[in-house]
Design a protein around this motif. Structure first.
Motif, PDB file in Angstrom:
ATOM      1  N   ARG A 309      42.822  50.020  41.165  1.00  0.00           N
ATOM      2  CA  ARG A 309      42.499  48.602  41.248  1.00  0.00           C
ATOM      3  C   ARG A 309      41.781  48.098  39.989  1.00  0.00           C
ATOM      4  NH1 ARG A 309      42.488  47.014  46.847  1.00  0.00           N
ATOM      5  NH2 ARG A 309      44.522  47.668  47.629  1.00  0.00           N
ATOM      6  N   VAL A 310      41.954  48.788  38.873  1.00  0.00           N
ATOM      7  CA  VAL A 310      41.462  48.286  37.585  1.00  0.00           C
ATOM      8  C   VAL A 310      42.682  47.750  36.836  1.00  0.00           C
ATOM      9  CG1 VAL A 310      40.296  48.820  35.427  1.00  0.00           C
ATOM     10  CG2 VAL A 310      39.597  49.975  37.545  1.00  0.00           C
ATOM     11  N   ILE A 311      42.745  46.424  36.697  1.00  0.00           N
ATOM     12  CA  ILE A 311      43.980  45.788  36.233  1.00  0.00           C
ATOM     13  C   ILE A 311      43.736  45.078  34.902  1.00  0.00           C
ATOM     14  CG2 ILE A 311      45.888  44.299  36.923  1.00  0.00           C
ATOM     15  CD1 ILE A 311      44.771  44.391  39.789  1.00  0.00           C
ATOM     16  N   PRO A 312      44.507  45.396  33.879  1.00  0.00           N
ATOM     17  CA  PRO A 312      44.379  44.707  32.596  1.00  0.00           C
ATOM     18  C   PRO A 312      44.801  43.244  32.703  1.00  0.00           C
ATOM     19  CG  PRO A 312      45.563  46.779  32.359  1.00  0.00           C
ATOM     20  CD  PRO A 312      45.465  46.512  33.821  1.00  0.00           C
ATOM     21  N   PHE A 313      44.167  42.405  31.908  1.00  0.00           N
ATOM     22  CA  PHE A 313      44.543  40.987  31.860  1.00  0.00           C
ATOM     23  C   PHE A 313      46.038  40.841  31.578  1.00  0.00           C
ATOM     24  CE2 PHE A 313      40.397  38.486  30.788  1.00  0.00           C
ATOM     25  CZ  PHE A 313      39.751  39.104  31.858  1.00  0.00           C
ATOM     26  N   SER A 314      46.559  41.695  30.706  1.00  0.00           N
ATOM     27  CA  SER A 314      47.964  41.573  30.297  1.00  0.00           C
ATOM     28  C   SER A 314      48.908  41.744  31.484  1.00  0.00           C
ATOM     29  CB  SER A 314      48.290  42.602  29.221  1.00  0.00           C
ATOM     30  OG  SER A 314      48.022  43.927  29.696  1.00  0.00           O
ATOM     31  N   GLU A 315      48.573  42.667  32.406  1.00  0.00           N
ATOM     32  CA  GLU A 315      49.429  42.860  33.578  1.00  0.00           C
ATOM     33  C   GLU A 315      49.364  41.653  34.514  1.00  0.00           C
ATOM     34  OE1 GLU A 315      49.183  46.501  35.696  1.00  0.00           O
ATOM     35  OE2 GLU A 315      49.015  47.744  33.872  1.00  0.00           O
ATOM     36  N   ILE A 316      48.165  41.100  34.685  1.00  0.00           N
ATOM     37  CA  ILE A 316      48.030  39.904  35.527  1.00  0.00           C
ATOM     38  C   ILE A 316      48.794  38.740  34.905  1.00  0.00           C
ATOM     39  CG2 ILE A 316      46.393  38.209  36.440  1.00  0.00           C
ATOM     40  CD1 ILE A 316      44.335  40.456  36.645  1.00  0.00           C
ATOM     41  N   VAL A 331      41.275  34.521  37.891  1.00  0.00           N
ATOM     42  CA  VAL A 331      40.538  35.547  38.633  1.00  0.00           C
ATOM     43  C   VAL A 331      39.211  34.991  39.136  1.00  0.00           C
ATOM     44  CG1 VAL A 331      39.452  37.819  38.499  1.00  0.00           C
ATOM     45  CG2 VAL A 331      41.658  37.419  37.377  1.00  0.00           C
ATOM     46  N   MET A 332      38.535  34.195  38.327  1.00  0.00           N
ATOM     47  CA  MET A 332      37.278  33.581  38.758  1.00  0.00           C
ATOM     48  C   MET A 332      37.507  32.693  39.978  1.00  0.00           C
ATOM     49  SD  MET A 332      35.504  32.664  35.082  1.00  0.00           S
ATOM     50  CE  MET A 332      34.147  31.768  35.840  1.00  0.00           C
ATOM     51  N   LYS A 333      38.618  31.979  39.980  1.00  0.00           N
ATOM     52  CA  LYS A 333      38.954  31.148  41.132  1.00  0.00           C
ATOM     53  C   LYS A 333      39.162  32.018  42.371  1.00  0.00           C
ATOM     54  CE  LYS A 333      40.493  27.509  43.468  1.00  0.00           C
ATOM     55  NZ  LYS A 333      39.613  26.400  43.877  1.00  0.00           N
ATOM     56  N   ALA A 334      39.895  33.120  42.221  1.00  0.00           N
ATOM     57  CA  ALA A 334      40.138  34.026  43.348  1.00  0.00           C
ATOM     58  C   ALA A 334      38.845  34.617  43.877  1.00  0.00           C
ATOM     59  CB  ALA A 334      41.096  35.139  42.914  1.00  0.00           C
ATOM     60  N   LEU A 335      37.925  34.959  42.971  1.00  0.00           N
ATOM     61  CA  LEU A 335      36.635  35.504  43.383  1.00  0.00           C
ATOM     62  C   LEU A 335      35.786  34.447  44.088  1.00  0.00           C
ATOM     63  CD1 LEU A 335      35.749  37.572  40.174  1.00  0.00           C
ATOM     64  CD2 LEU A 335      36.398  38.510  42.401  1.00  0.00           C
ATOM     65  N   SER A 336      35.840  33.225  43.602  1.00  0.00           N
ATOM     66  CA  SER A 336      34.985  32.161  44.146  1.00  0.00           C
ATOM     67  C   SER A 336      35.384  31.764  45.560  1.00  0.00           C
ATOM     68  CB  SER A 336      35.015  30.934  43.233  1.00  0.00           C
ATOM     69  OG  SER A 336      36.280  30.289  43.284  1.00  0.00           O
ATOM     70  N   ILE A 337      36.669  31.869  45.891  1.00  0.00           N
ATOM     71  CA  ILE A 337      37.118  31.495  47.241  1.00  0.00           C
ATOM     72  C   ILE A 337      37.345  32.726  48.116  1.00  0.00           C
ATOM     73  CG2 ILE A 337      38.094  29.286  46.527  1.00  0.00           C
ATOM     74  CD1 ILE A 337      40.828  30.531  46.440  1.00  0.00           C
ATOM     75  N   GLN A 338      36.801  33.859  47.671  1.00  0.00           N
ATOM     76  CA  GLN A 338      36.779  35.084  48.473  1.00  0.00           C
ATOM     77  C   GLN A 338      38.165  35.652  48.787  1.00  0.00           C
ATOM     78  OE1 GLN A 338      33.701  36.800  49.761  1.00  0.00           O
ATOM     79  NE2 GLN A 338      33.162  35.642  47.931  1.00  0.00           N
ATOM     80  N   ILE A 344      34.757  41.165  36.407  1.00  0.00           N
ATOM     81  CA  ILE A 344      35.607  40.945  35.244  1.00  0.00           C
ATOM     82  C   ILE A 344      34.932  41.574  34.025  1.00  0.00           C
ATOM     83  CG2 ILE A 344      36.697  39.218  33.764  1.00  0.00           C
ATOM     84  CD1 ILE A 344      36.579  37.278  36.138  1.00  0.00           C
ATOM     85  N   ASP A 345      35.664  42.410  33.336  1.00  0.00           N
ATOM     86  CA  ASP A 345      35.201  42.990  32.075  1.00  0.00           C
ATOM     87  C   ASP A 345      35.823  42.180  30.949  1.00  0.00           C
ATOM     88  OD1 ASP A 345      34.762  44.452  29.763  1.00  0.00           O
ATOM     89  OD2 ASP A 345      34.989  46.399  30.744  1.00  0.00           O
ATOM     90  N   GLN A 346      35.063  41.223  30.418  1.00  0.00           N
ATOM     91  CA  GLN A 346      35.601  40.315  29.409  1.00  0.00           C
ATOM     92  C   GLN A 346      35.889  41.025  28.085  1.00  0.00           C
ATOM     93  OE1 GLN A 346      32.291  37.521  29.695  1.00  0.00           O
ATOM     94  NE2 GLN A 346      33.697  35.971  30.538  1.00  0.00           N
ATOM     95  N   VAL A 347      35.065  42.031  27.776  1.00  0.00           N
ATOM     96  CA  VAL A 347      35.237  42.734  26.501  1.00  0.00           C
ATOM     97  C   VAL A 347      36.553  43.508  26.466  1.00  0.00           C
ATOM     98  CG1 VAL A 347      34.277  44.486  24.958  1.00  0.00           C
ATOM     99  CG2 VAL A 347      32.741  42.923  26.172  1.00  0.00           C
ATOM    100  N   ASP A 348      36.767  44.338  27.510  1.00  0.00           N
ATOM    101  CA  ASP A 348      37.990  45.147  27.553  1.00  0.00           C
ATOM    102  C   ASP A 348      39.141  44.423  28.251  1.00  0.00           C
ATOM    103  OD1 ASP A 348      36.800  47.288  26.238  1.00  0.00           O
ATOM    104  OD2 ASP A 348      36.006  48.111  28.121  1.00  0.00           O
ATOM    105  N   GLN A 349      38.868  43.203  28.710  1.00  0.00           N
ATOM    106  CA  GLN A 349      39.877  42.386  29.400  1.00  0.00           C
ATOM    107  C   GLN A 349      40.489  43.144  30.582  1.00  0.00           C
ATOM    108  OE1 GLN A 349      42.597  40.744  26.349  1.00  0.00           O
ATOM    109  NE2 GLN A 349      41.348  38.882  26.486  1.00  0.00           N
ATOM    110  N   LEU A 350      39.591  43.519  31.486  1.00  0.00           N
ATOM    111  CA  LEU A 350      39.989  44.231  32.700  1.00  0.00           C
ATOM    112  C   LEU A 350      39.405  43.526  33.917  1.00  0.00           C
ATOM    113  CD1 LEU A 350      39.282  47.923  31.617  1.00  0.00           C
ATOM    114  CD2 LEU A 350      41.529  46.824  31.770  1.00  0.00           C
TER     115      LEU A 350
END
Length: 397
Positions: A309-316, A331-338, A344-350
């Motif tokens: 369940r560790v998904i790269p931004f590129s795959e999404i 992803v932030m939207k998905a997290l905010s509405i549960q 989110i790992d912004q540095v490694d984009q994961l």
């Protein structure tokens, strides 16, 4: 008892059989036997027999179910049923009155017709039946545009129902149906969706007319698509009412629901011409585009095993057909509405997903889960065989 009251009672006793005889002559031949039965049972009313009154009530209910009884209902209630209504079970009384009210000349007449009946059942012992009567009156009030009054009725009835351990299914069905009508009038898609599904849980869909089934399925489909917080269509997709859209002009809408539930953006884009012809969907195209992307994300996570369940931004981005720059916002939207939980790992984009919202699965998704379980079972067998072979006597002990 005064002499005038006695006289009035004698007149009623005399007039009712004549009224029934006159009505029998007006009725279609295949309905005339009902009036004969009414007259026979009524003339035996001197014997205060509970079974007799029950029989008479059942015959009235049966008569009112007949397609051609409509023109007689109001009159039969006012001239006949009202004379012995104190002998009738309260639920049966309201059921009969509602049938008659549906034949009044307009919505206001129906509301006026029901008011005395509502007063009769507004007692501590008949609050459940009161809910049925007042909610059905609210149905006619909605036709008159009295939405605020209807909302007050709904709130009051909800509190009453919450106080009961159980009530007749017909009462819950009425409450949810009229509530759904109210929410539809307010374009409240989320609450309509919930109320309409609860209504369907209280009734036999096969007893609905074909037109009613199609209308209900169409409205539910639109509510599912347009509801802000509705991201799981499984309950609707598995409901038989949705099959009523098959081979109709709205068949594409059924396909669209499955497309959303599977997060299939390719099929969604292919259905674009249908969406452009539906003004309400066209007006909400931006929200629909975001919803299909979110559901594509959920489906992508759901398809993965729990340890992957560790998904790269590129795959999404590939799954949702968004640019990599847009993934974080999605992803932030998905997290905010549960819909998801994680980080989110912004540095490694994961994206690290620890939880995905439980779902009611359609058949294809259940089949996918079956395949996962089979794969897991095969892996367990392989590990067991390997350990058995490598462990030798130690493992055997």
């Amino acid at each position: 008892m005064s002499q005038s009251t006695k006289t009035n009672e004698m007149e009623v006793d005399f007039d009712v059989p004549k009224y029934l005889s006159d009505e029998r002559q007006k009725a279609p031949s295949h309905l005339q036997h009902y009036f004969t039965t009414f007259e026979d049972l009524y003339e035996r009313k001197q014997v205060d027999d509970h079974k007799l009154w029950h029989q008479l009530t059942q015959h009235i209910l049966d008569f009112f179910k007949q397609a051609e009884s409509g023109p007689f209902k109001v009159n039969v209630y006012q001239q006949f049923v009202a004379e012995w209504e104190n002998k009738i079970n309260r639920l049966s009384l309201v059921t009969i009155a509602l049938q008659a009210a549906s034949q009044c000349q307009d919505a206001q007449s129906s509301v006026d017709f029901l008011q005395p009946i509502i007063s009769k059942v507004d007692t501590p012992d008949t609050q459940d039946v009161y809910v049925l009567a007042v909610m059905e009156s609210a149905h006619f009030q909605l036709m008159l545009g009295q939405a605020d009054a209807v909302k007050k009725v709904m709130d009051r009835c909800e509190k009453i129902l919450d106080g009961f351990d159980s009530v007749e299914t017909a009462i819950h069905a009425s409450f949810y149906r009229v509530s759904a009508e109210y929410f539809k009038s307010q374009a409240d898609y989320v609450h309509y969706y919930k109320s309409a599904l609860l209504f369907l849980a209280c009734v036999n869909v096969d007893e609905m007319s074909a037109g009613e089934r199609v209308e209900r399925a169409y409205d539910l489909a639109m509510a599912a698509l347009l509801g802000d917080n509705i991201y799981n269509f499984g309950e609707l997709l598995m409901h038989p009412v949705l099959d009523s859209l098959t081979n109709t002009e709205h068949d594409w809408l059924r396909t669209l629901l499955f497309t959303f539930n599977n997060g299939d953006i390719g099929k969604f884009e292919a259905l674009g011409p249908h969406l452009s012809k539906q003004p309400l969907l066209q007006q909400n195209s931006a929200a629909l585009n975001q919803k299909i992307c979110l559901m594509s994300l959920i489906e992508a996570v759901f398809r993965r095993s729990g340890d992957n369940r560790v998904i790269p931004f590129s795959e999404i981005a590939s799954e949702t057909r968004l640019s990599v720059d847009e993934v974080e916002h999605l992803v932030m939207k998905a997290l905010s509405i549960q819909l998801l939980r994680g980080s989110i790992d912004q540095v490694d984009q994961l994206v690290v997903v620890t939880w995905v919202q439980p779902r009611v699965l359609d058949k294809s998704q259940i089949d996918g889960m079956r395949r996962k379980l089979e794969d897991w079972n095969n892996q367990v067998k392989k590990i067991s065989t390997f350990v058995g072979q490598q462990g030798g006597e130690v493992f055997a002990q």
